[in-house]
Design an enzyme around this catalytic site. Sequence first.
Site, mmCIF file in Angstrom:
data_model
loop_
_atom_site.group_PDB
_atom_site.id
_atom_site.type_symbol
_atom_site.label_atom_id
_atom_site.label_comp_id
_atom_site.label_asym_id
_atom_site.label_seq_id
_atom_site.Cartn_x
_atom_site.Cartn_y
_atom_site.Cartn_z
ATOM 1 C CB SER A 296 -19.630 0.590 -21.313
ATOM 2 O OG SER A 296 -18.836 1.760 -21.244
ATOM 3 C CG HIS B 294 -33.544 -0.488 -17.202
ATOM 4 N ND1 HIS B 294 -34.772 -0.831 -17.725
ATOM 5 C CD2 HIS B 294 -32.669 -1.420 -17.682
ATOM 6 C CE1 HIS B 294 -34.643 -1.913 -18.484
ATOM 7 N NE2 HIS B 294 -33.380 -2.285 -18.474
ATOM 8 C CG ASP C 195 -28.037 -7.485 -15.476
ATOM 9 O OD1 ASP C 195 -28.843 -6.856 -14.763
ATOM 10 O OD2 ASP C 195 -28.324 -8.540 -16.065
#
Length: 413
Positions: free
Chosen positions: A379, A268, A192
Site C-alpha cells: 500500500s 513504524h 520499506d
Amino acid sequence: MFYYIYIYICVCVCVCVCVCVSEIQRIRMKVRKLQRSNLALLASLAVSCMLCRLQFPQLALRRRLGQLSCMSRPTARLRSWPLSFLYYILPFGALKPLAKVGWRPTSRVTIYKSIPTRLLSRAWGRLNQVDLPTWLRKPIYSLYIWTFGVNMKEAAVEDLQHYRNLGEFFRRKLKPHARPVCDSHCVISPADGKILHFGRVKNCEVEQVKGVTYSLETFLGPCTWAESIAINRNEDHSSFQDLLVTKEGNELFHCVVYLAPGDYHCFHSPTDWRVAHRRHFPGSLMSVNPGVARWIKELFCHNERVVLSGEWTHGFFSLTAVGATNVGSIRIYFDKELHTNNPRYNKGSYNDLSYVSNNNQEGMCMRKGEHLGEFNLGSTIVLLFEAPQDFTFSLTPGQKIHFGEPLGRGRGF
C-alpha cells in the site's frame, strides 16, 4: 501464488459476466416491448465486423446511435457499459469502427471505479486467512518470493513451513537488527518501499506522483480535531495549509512511500512524536500502483485511509496509511477500535477518535522506529509535517528505501 491470482482474476471475470448477463436480460425485455434493441444491434454489427471484416452500414448505425443518445444519461451509461468493456478488452481493435460513426465508450477510469473493490478485498482477506496444507506452503510461498523478489534472509523466521496462511506470510517480522534506525536524522522512513514524491506543499495541493495532485483539505478532512492538537485556530488564515503551520518561519512538507507486494508490510513511527487524533475514511480500494496513481486524479482521496495526526518538535505531524486493492485491512497496534473495510461505514463519511482524554492529556507518545501498524499486502504511506524552512530531503524520486533510513534533516536538527 499464481493459483490465487488466477482465482482473483476469475472472480473479477465472473462479476463482469454477471453484469453483462444482467444487461442482456434487460435488453431482451426491451426488445419484446419496442421490437428493437439498440445495444443488441451495436453488438451484432461489431461481432460481424470482427468476424467478416466488413464495413459497417454507417447510416443505419448512426440512426441507432442517435436513438441511444436520446436515452437518459443513467440509462445510456448502463446500456453502454458492457459494450465499452468489450471495446477495451477485445484484440485487434475489433470495435474501433464504432468510434468512426460517433459512438464513444465509457472511460477506463469510470469502468475501473465501478468494480466492487471493497467486496473483492474482503473476499481476498478471507482467503488469506485460510490455512494452507503443509505440503503446499513451500511451493506457494517460493513462487511468491520469486515473483516479487522477497528477501527471506531478513525474515525473523526463514522456514516457509512456519507460515500457516498467506496473511501470516505477508505480515512476517524482520530480524532484530535487519533495519538499523538512523540516529543522526530527525525523520526516517516508516516502511520499506519506493519514494513516489516528496517536497514542499504548495497552494494546498500535494503531488501523489509527479504532475498529478490532490487536495490537502480533502485528504485530511475538515479541521475539527484542532482541540487535540495545538494548531492555529485564527480565522484570518487564508488557506487550510496555513492553518496547519503552527510556528512562524515553518513550512509544510510531504513524502509518499509506496509499499510493493514484495516489501516488508509493517510500518513504524518515523520520528519522536505524540499521536493525538485518528480519522478513518472509508472509501474505495483501488490500486495505488504508481501507474494507476498517474491515471486517476486524487486517487489517495478516493481510497480508504487512516490519518494519524499529532505533534512533534517542530509542530504539526501526520502519518496516513492509504488502503489499496486487497489491502482493506489497515491495523494500528495501539488502536483496538479501528476496523477498516467494514460494511457498516459509508463512503464519503469519516470516523474520528481522539487519543487525548482527561486521564491522558498527552495522547499516544511514539518513539522513532517503534512499531506502529501493518498492512495486509502492499500500500502507501503519506507523511505530512511542519518543519523549518531549511529542512531538506536527502532523497531522489523513484528511490528504493528501507525502514530506518533517513528522509531528510535541517541545519539545526
